[in-house]
Design a protein around this motif. Structure first.
Motif, PDB file in Angstrom:
ATOM      1  N   ARG A  94       0.828  -1.209   0.000  1.00 27.26           N
ATOM      2  CA  ARG A  94       0.000   0.000   0.000  1.00 27.26           C
ATOM      3  C   ARG A  94       0.866   1.263   0.000  1.00 27.26           C
ATOM      4  O   ARG A  94       0.559   2.241  -0.694  1.00 27.26           O
ATOM      5  N   ASP A  95       1.973   1.249   0.753  1.00 26.74           N
ATOM      6  CA  ASP A  95       2.869   2.407   0.777  1.00 26.74           C
ATOM      7  C   ASP A  95       3.498   2.638  -0.586  1.00 26.74           C
ATOM      8  O   ASP A  95       3.659   3.792  -1.026  1.00 26.74           O
ATOM      9  N   GLU A  96       3.876   1.556  -1.251  1.00 25.08           N
ATOM     10  CA  GLU A  96       4.464   1.688  -2.584  1.00 25.08           C
ATOM     11  C   GLU A  96       3.449   2.239  -3.579  1.00 25.08           C
ATOM     12  O   GLU A  96       3.787   3.054  -4.451  1.00 25.08           O
ATOM     13  N   LEU A  97       2.194   1.804  -3.453  1.00 24.98           N
ATOM     14  CA  LEU A  97       1.156   2.342  -4.331  1.00 24.98           C
ATOM     15  C   LEU A  97       0.938   3.823  -4.079  1.00 24.98           C
ATOM     16  O   LEU A  97       0.762   4.606  -5.020  1.00 24.98           O
ATOM     17  N   GLU A  98       0.946   4.227  -2.804  1.00 28.81           N
ATOM     18  CA  GLU A  98       0.772   5.638  -2.471  1.00 28.81           C
ATOM     19  C   GLU A  98       1.895   6.482  -3.048  1.00 28.81           C
ATOM     20  O   GLU A  98       1.668   7.593  -3.538  1.00 28.81           O
ATOM     21  N   GLN A 118       3.666   5.848  -5.657  1.00 25.97           N
ATOM     22  CA  GLN A 118       3.548   5.896  -7.110  1.00 25.97           C
ATOM     23  C   GLN A 118       2.309   6.660  -7.562  1.00 25.97           C
ATOM     24  O   GLN A 118       2.332   7.334  -8.606  1.00 25.97           O
ATOM     25  N   TYR A 119       1.238   6.559  -6.760  1.00 21.48           N
ATOM     26  CA  TYR A 119      -0.023   7.220  -7.096  1.00 21.48           C
ATOM     27  C   TYR A 119      -0.474   8.070  -5.901  1.00 21.48           C
ATOM     28  O   TYR A 119      -1.260   7.605  -5.066  1.00 21.48           O
ATOM     29  N   PRO A 120       0.002   9.307  -5.786  1.00 22.13           N
ATOM     30  CA  PRO A 120      -0.308  10.162  -4.629  1.00 22.13           C
ATOM     31  C   PRO A 120      -1.793  10.394  -4.412  1.00 22.13           C
ATOM     32  O   PRO A 120      -2.205  10.734  -3.299  1.00 22.13           O
ATOM     33  N   ILE A 121      -2.589  10.179  -5.449  1.00 19.84           N
ATOM     34  CA  ILE A 121      -4.028  10.408  -5.300  1.00 19.84           C
ATOM     35  C   ILE A 121      -4.627   9.496  -4.231  1.00 19.84           C
ATOM     36  O   ILE A 121      -5.649   9.812  -3.624  1.00 19.84           O
ATOM     37  N   SER A 171     -10.984   0.123  -4.513  1.00 20.22           N
ATOM     38  CA  SER A 171     -11.224  -0.096  -5.946  1.00 20.22           C
ATOM     39  C   SER A 171     -10.117   0.527  -6.792  1.00 20.22           C
ATOM     40  O   SER A 171      -9.698  -0.053  -7.798  1.00 20.22           O
ATOM     41  N   LEU A 172      -9.651   1.704  -6.363  1.00 18.21           N
ATOM     42  CA  LEU A 172      -8.544   2.331  -7.082  1.00 18.21           C
ATOM     43  C   LEU A 172      -7.266   1.519  -6.935  1.00 18.21           C
ATOM     44  O   LEU A 172      -6.486   1.366  -7.893  1.00 18.21           O
ATOM     45  N   GLU A 173      -7.020   0.992  -5.730  1.00 20.06           N
ATOM     46  CA  GLU A 173      -5.815   0.191  -5.502  1.00 20.06           C
ATOM     47  C   GLU A 173      -5.811  -1.052  -6.390  1.00 20.06           C
ATOM     48  O   GLU A 173      -4.769  -1.459  -6.909  1.00 20.06           O
ATOM     49  N   ILE A 174      -6.969  -1.663  -6.559  1.00 15.87           N
ATOM     50  CA  ILE A 174      -7.063  -2.834  -7.432  1.00 15.87           C
ATOM     51  C   ILE A 174      -6.678  -2.451  -8.854  1.00 15.87           C
ATOM     52  O   ILE A 174      -5.911  -3.150  -9.529  1.00 15.87           O
ATOM     53  N   GLU A 213     -12.948  13.154  -2.658  1.00 17.50           N
ATOM     54  CA  GLU A 213     -13.518  13.672  -3.901  1.00 17.50           C
ATOM     55  C   GLU A 213     -12.607  13.394  -5.090  1.00 17.50           C
ATOM     56  O   GLU A 213     -13.068  13.009  -6.171  1.00 17.50           O
ATOM     57  N   ALA A 214     -11.285  13.580  -4.874  1.00 22.63           N
ATOM     58  CA  ALA A 214     -10.341  13.345  -5.969  1.00 22.63           C
ATOM     59  C   ALA A 214     -10.278  11.866  -6.319  1.00 22.63           C
ATOM     60  O   ALA A 214     -10.231  11.495  -7.508  1.00 22.63           O
ATOM     61  N   MET A 215     -10.276  10.997  -5.301  1.00 16.44           N
ATOM     62  CA  MET A 215     -10.231   9.563  -5.563  1.00 16.44           C
ATOM     63  C   MET A 215     -11.485   9.105  -6.292  1.00 16.44           C
ATOM     64  O   MET A 215     -11.421   8.283  -7.221  1.00 16.44           O
ATOM     65  N   LEU A 216     -12.644   9.624  -5.875  1.00 17.92           N
ATOM     66  CA  LEU A 216     -13.890   9.223  -6.534  1.00 17.92           C
ATOM     67  C   LEU A 216     -13.915   9.695  -7.978  1.00 17.92           C
ATOM     68  O   LEU A 216     -14.374   8.971  -8.869  1.00 17.92           O
ATOM     69  N   ALA A 217     -13.414  10.908  -8.227  1.00 16.65           N
ATOM     70  CA  ALA A 217     -13.367  11.412  -9.603  1.00 16.65           C
ATOM     71  C   ALA A 217     -12.474  10.522 -10.471  1.00 16.65           C
ATOM     72  O   ALA A 217     -12.808  10.215 -11.620  1.00 16.65           O
TER      73      ALA A 217
END
Length: 480
Positions: free
Chosen positions: A129-133, A135-138, A172-175, A144-148
């Motif tokens: 999860r930290d690596e995903l964050e 790479q993808y700061p969103i 869902s975004l992480e997947i 609101e930004a994640m849902l968009a």
């Protein structure tokens, strides 16, 4: 198939007590499936059994992770629980899984109910999860930004989630980011594979499924009163001291510059958020006793409200998720509702019936019809199964007047007909700008307040034309 006992139920129904009783009588060991009770310490906040209440029965996955850790994913829980189940069976004992985190229980019992961990095709590793964050700061940004972003990459999943449900949106975004595929597509493929497998087998799974599911259920009005009394007892036992301990840890981490995600983990435990205004005032104005007393009482009432809502959501999960999965697996006849409404009848209605069901399971005897266990079982199971059979149409509608979002057409229509919404519509009518016709040399003539077409339709229980119905998608059985 080897036997397994799983105990579902909302908070305050006596799940842990029944688990200990069954383990005592049938040489069992208990596996905790309550996400909050997996954290170290905090016995009052998380409502853990005391050492004496455990009666020497081994408990697993209880108080096993530090407070600063993130909650386990369903995949992590499933892997560890399966390992422990196998170890318990190797010792010749009966594994009993119990807890209020139903998506853990569903993930353990049912295949193809979650997106399993996927390895990166090129590197052969799964990003953390930290690596995903990184790479993808969103993923660490506002909801609101994640849902968009989710609406952009996977609109079908975005339409399933409430705008305030940060955890589901983020999952869902992480997947998508970790697999390169939309979660909605993965779930669709899982349903196709599962349907094909069932068609090939052509047999009922319940004939070979040696799992006993017990649902402890208490009538809402009785349970709510019980939960309120329990909060008062928790306060007497030292609930405020425990919340102060967690609050102090939180402030220390924030002061050290750490980024604490308070939407998950122990920070979501009922009691901390509710008493935070009191704890803050205790630091800032310790001598203002009148203010402190008011904030303390407000925290108690808010904690009671949060417990009632949580219990209601737990029942809804079982109704809408677990029952559906059981029907699809053709093992609904393995779920038995025991009525724990009346504490005075707990021995007859819960303990004795639970013991007899477990004995019959282990003896390979024919289990009874679930609806025959009690009148409550007949009423609740019949109504809940009927409701779970009802086809829910996704809509993701937002009421601009009441500032609420609804994910199904049934809930949306219910809201439009609710007293609160009708009052809001009437209020808009009364407070709308007046349209004034004023001819030269004449006094202004006042007309009736004008109401928009959408408001008029809402007042009549119709769907406002300005709100488009979201595309209806099949709802995959994904745990939260």
């Amino acid at each position: 198939m080897e036997p397994l006992v799983v105990i579902y139920g909302s908070t305050g129904t006596g799940k842990s007590d029944l688990a200990v009783e069954l383990a005592t009588r049938f040489n069992g060991e208990i596996i905790n499936a309550d996400a909050m009770q997996m954290y170290e310490g905090l016995p009052i906040i998380t409502n853990k059994l005391t050492s004496s209440e455990k009666r020497g029965i081994p408990h697993h996955l209880l108080g096993n992770i530090p407070l600063e850790d993130e909650p386990w994913s369903v995949t992590h829980f499933k892997r560890e629980a399966n390992r422990i189940v196998a170890e318990i069976r190797d010792r010749g004992k009966l594994p009993i899984v119990v807890g209020g985190t139903s998506y853990y229980l569903d993930g353990l019992l049912f295949d193809e109910r979650l997106v399993e961990e996927h390895k990166d095709a090129a590197a052969g590793i799964l990003p953390t999860r930290d690596e995903l964050e990184a790479q993808y700061p969103i993923l660490s940004g506002p909801a609101e930004a994640m849902l968009a972003k989710l609406r952009e990459v996977d609109p079908a999943m975005a339409n399933r989630w409430h705008p305030n449900d940060i955890r589901k949106i983020r999952n869902s975004l992480e997947i998508y980011f970790s697999t390169g595929r939309r979660a909605s597509d993965i779930y669709a493929e899982q349903r196709v594979r599962k349907g094909a497998a069932q068609a090939r087998s052509g047999s009922k799974r319940s004939n070979s499924w040696k799992t006993l599911l017990i649902w402890l259920y208490a009538k809402p009005e009785v349970l709510n009163e019980r939960l309120e009394t329990r909060v008062d007892k928790m306060v007497d036992k030292g609930l405020l001291d425990e919340t102060a301990e967690v609050y102090t840890k939180l402030q220390s981490r924030l002061a050290a510059g750490e980024d604490v995600d308070r939407t998950k983990g122990i920070w979501q435990s009922i009691g901390l958020k509710q008493f935070e205004p009191y704890l803050r005032a205790l630091e800032e104005t310790p001598d203002d006793h009148s203010k402190l007393d008011a904030l303390k009482q407000a925290g108690i009432e808010d904690t009671k409200t949060a417990n009632r809502r949580y219990a209601k959501s737990q029942v809804r999960w079982i109704t809408m998720k677990t029952l559906t999965s059981l029907q699809e697996e053709k093992v609904l006849d393995r779920l038995f509702l025991l009525d724990s409404s009346n504490i005075q009848l707990w021995k007859e209605e819960v303990l004795e019936k639970g013991v007899e069901l477990t004995r019959q399971l282990l003896a390979d005897e024919q289990l009874p019809q679930a609806v025959d266990l009690s009148e409550t079982a007949r009423e609740v199971l019949s109504s809940k199964v009927e409701r779970s059979n009802r086809q829910e149409v996704a809509c993701n509608q937002t009421c601009d007047l009441c500032k609420k979002t609804f994910l199904t057409e049934d809930l949306w229509q219910t809201h439009l007909k609710s007293k609160k919404h009708r009052k809001a519509v009437e209020w808009v009518k009364r407070t709308s700008l007046m349209v004034i016709d004023q001819a030269p040399g004449k006094e202004a003539a006042q007309e009736e307040p004008r109401v928009s077409q959408g408001e008029a339709q809402a007042a009549q229980g119709e769907q406002p034309q300005g709100i488009q119905e979201a595309e209806s998608k099949p709802k995959p059985n994904e745990p939260l």
